[in-house]
Design a protein around this motif. Structure first.
Motif, PDB file in Angstrom:
ATOM      1  N   GLN A 200      66.047 -35.157 -13.910  1.00 45.93           N
ATOM      2  CA  GLN A 200      66.551 -34.975 -15.267  1.00 45.93           C
ATOM      3  C   GLN A 200      65.604 -35.553 -16.316  1.00 45.93           C
ATOM      4  O   GLN A 200      65.649 -35.168 -17.477  1.00 45.93           O
ATOM      5  N   LEU A 201      64.724 -36.465 -15.901  1.00 47.86           N
ATOM      6  CA  LEU A 201      63.807 -37.105 -16.841  1.00 47.86           C
ATOM      7  C   LEU A 201      62.375 -36.587 -16.705  1.00 47.86           C
ATOM      8  O   LEU A 201      61.450 -37.171 -17.264  1.00 47.86           O
ATOM      9  N   ILE A 202      62.197 -35.504 -15.962  1.00 48.28           N
ATOM     10  CA  ILE A 202      60.869 -34.900 -15.803  1.00 48.28           C
ATOM     11  C   ILE A 202      60.796 -33.649 -16.678  1.00 48.28           C
ATOM     12  O   ILE A 202      61.638 -32.756 -16.545  1.00 48.28           O
ATOM     13  N   PRO A 203      59.821 -33.573 -17.585  1.00 48.46           N
ATOM     14  CA  PRO A 203      59.658 -32.340 -18.374  1.00 48.46           C
ATOM     15  C   PRO A 203      59.446 -31.140 -17.451  1.00 48.46           C
ATOM     16  O   PRO A 203      59.092 -31.298 -16.284  1.00 48.46           O
ATOM     17  N   ALA A 204      59.670 -29.949 -17.976  1.00 52.19           N
ATOM     18  CA  ALA A 204      59.594 -28.724 -17.175  1.00 52.19           C
ATOM     19  C   ALA A 204      58.357 -28.722 -16.283  1.00 52.19           C
ATOM     20  O   ALA A 204      57.233 -28.851 -16.764  1.00 52.19           O
ATOM     21  N   ASN A 205      58.589 -28.596 -14.981  1.00 53.43           N
ATOM     22  CA  ASN A 205      57.497 -28.671 -14.009  1.00 53.43           C
ATOM     23  C   ASN A 205      57.852 -27.768 -12.828  1.00 53.43           C
ATOM     24  O   ASN A 205      58.626 -28.162 -11.951  1.00 53.43           O
ATOM     25  N   PRO A 206      57.308 -26.548 -12.783  1.00 56.22           N
ATOM     26  CA  PRO A 206      57.657 -25.603 -11.709  1.00 56.22           C
ATOM     27  C   PRO A 206      57.376 -26.143 -10.310  1.00 56.22           C
ATOM     28  O   PRO A 206      58.132 -25.866  -9.374  1.00 56.22           O
ATOM     29  N   TYR A 228      75.875 -31.534  -7.473  1.00 59.95           N
ATOM     30  CA  TYR A 228      75.677 -31.196  -8.879  1.00 59.95           C
ATOM     31  C   TYR A 228      76.751 -31.854  -9.744  1.00 59.95           C
ATOM     32  O   TYR A 228      76.470 -32.372 -10.830  1.00 59.95           O
ATOM     33  N   GLY A 229      77.996 -31.799  -9.258  1.00 62.70           N
ATOM     34  CA  GLY A 229      79.089 -32.400 -10.015  1.00 62.70           C
ATOM     35  C   GLY A 229      78.946 -33.904 -10.129  1.00 62.70           C
ATOM     36  O   GLY A 229      79.138 -34.488 -11.202  1.00 62.70           O
ATOM     37  N   GLU A 230      78.590 -34.552  -9.014  1.00 59.44           N
ATOM     38  CA  GLU A 230      78.408 -36.004  -9.030  1.00 59.44           C
ATOM     39  C   GLU A 230      77.217 -36.386  -9.900  1.00 59.44           C
ATOM     40  O   GLU A 230      77.239 -37.407 -10.594  1.00 59.44           O
ATOM     41  N   TRP A 231      76.186 -35.565  -9.867  1.00 61.46           N
ATOM     42  CA  TRP A 231      74.986 -35.821 -10.667  1.00 61.46           C
ATOM     43  C   TRP A 231      75.337 -35.846 -12.151  1.00 61.46           C
ATOM     44  O   TRP A 231      74.920 -36.741 -12.889  1.00 61.46           O
ATOM     45  N   GLU A 232      76.120 -34.878 -12.589  1.00 58.46           N
ATOM     46  CA  GLU A 232      76.477 -34.822 -14.007  1.00 58.46           C
ATOM     47  C   GLU A 232      77.282 -36.045 -14.423  1.00 58.46           C
ATOM     48  O   GLU A 232      77.091 -36.597 -15.504  1.00 58.46           O
ATOM     49  N   LYS A 233      78.187 -36.488 -13.554  1.00 58.20           N
ATOM     50  CA  LYS A 233      78.989 -37.666 -13.883  1.00 58.20           C
ATOM     51  C   LYS A 233      78.162 -38.947 -13.818  1.00 58.20           C
ATOM     52  O   LYS A 233      78.346 -39.863 -14.615  1.00 58.20           O
ATOM     53  N   ASP A 234      77.234 -39.022 -12.865  1.00 56.47           N
ATOM     54  CA  ASP A 234      76.441 -40.240 -12.685  1.00 56.47           C
ATOM     55  C   ASP A 234      75.447 -40.465 -13.813  1.00 56.47           C
ATOM     56  O   ASP A 234      74.975 -41.590 -14.013  1.00 56.47           O
ATOM     57  N   THR A 235      75.094 -39.405 -14.553  1.00 56.85           N
ATOM     58  CA  THR A 235      74.136 -39.591 -15.645  1.00 56.85           C
ATOM     59  C   THR A 235      74.690 -40.518 -16.720  1.00 56.85           C
ATOM     60  O   THR A 235      73.930 -41.108 -17.490  1.00 56.85           O
ATOM     61  N   GLU A 236      76.011 -40.663 -16.753  1.00 57.38           N
ATOM     62  CA  GLU A 236      76.611 -41.569 -17.728  1.00 57.38           C
ATOM     63  C   GLU A 236      76.220 -43.020 -17.455  1.00 57.38           C
ATOM     64  O   GLU A 236      76.327 -43.876 -18.328  1.00 57.38           O
TER      65      GLU A 236
END
Length: 248
Positions: A200-206, A228-236
């Protein structure tokens, strides 16, 4: 029919986590990275003043992971990996730990590529690897310690993804002791604790995207949705991402 319903329910678990209390949130990646740089500069003097942080850096410098892990746990509130010196030392010990597995990956990848070029490879050579890669439990502990900060070294990020792929492939050929954490669970833990938060903290990198998808694609789709669901919640819980959300 019941089996199909069960699979649908499992797949829905991750989607439910994402949809539940979902809000429209904008994350400014570059604002987050600028904030991280400001925090690094602000906290730089702590290494010299805090003996515990200095001791942790010393343990990492001599690759004494057992004692380093204890300090990572005890100093969790200080978020020691945020310090560049500690983070770099941790990356070096991670790279040393996977050096043998990565050499196996390179040899195997070269062999497969060569066989494909000469049209000599059959399906069994891919599905039944003749190599054995066993990653120590310390490696996965190191990834937990790295957390989202693996974004600082995209080359190491890709190496980690590659060794996880060969580890997963070779583990199917080896007998695992009962009661030991399964390779699939370890790969899942590596994704949830380190790789996805770092992504999530890496700029676009194919190249990075391709490597992490190579790991994600090893897992059943219902597991991916849950991650994916846990990832979205863990970003908090990520202070950098959280700060970027507030200023976006």
């Amino acid at each position: 029919q019941a089996t199909k319903i069960g699979k649908i329910n499992l797949a829905a678990t991750g989607k439910d986590l994402m949809d539940e209390e979902k809000q429209e949130i904008t994350i400014d990646l570059y604002t987050a990275l600028e904030m991280e740089n400001d925090i690094i500069d602000e906290r730089a003097p702590e290494i010299e003043k805090n003996q515990k942080l200095g001791l942790l850096l010393g343990f990492l410098s001599v690759h004494d992971w057992d004692h380093a892990q204890l300090l990572f746990e005890r100093l969790a509130q200080l978020n020691p990996v945020e310090h560049v010196e500690i983070c770099d030392a941790l990356f070096r010990i991670v790279e040393k730990t996977i050096s043998s597995a990565y050499s196996t990956y390179c040899q195997t990848h070269h062999k497969i590529t060569r066989n494909m070029d000469t049209h000599m490879m059959d399906a069994s050579s891919v599905s039944s690897p003749s190599y054995l890669v066993d990653l120590p439990k310390e490696f996965f502990q190191m990834l937990v310690a790295c957390g989202p900060y693996l974004h600082r070294d995209t080359q190491l990020f890709q190496k980690v993804c590659r060794v996880l792929k060969v580890y997963h492939a070779s583990s199917k050929e080896s007998a695992r002791t009962a009661g030991v954490m399964s390779p699939e669970s370890q790969v899942e833990e590596a994704l949830g604790s380190c790789l996805l938060p770092s992504l999530q903290l890496i700029p676009a990198n194919p190249a990075v995207d391709m490597e992490i998808w190579g790991v994600l694609s090893l897992l059943p789709y219902e597991v991916r949705y849950r991650l994916y669901g846990e990832w979205e919640k863990d970003t908090e819980q990520n202070p950098i991402v959280l700060a970027a959300r507030q200023t976006a």
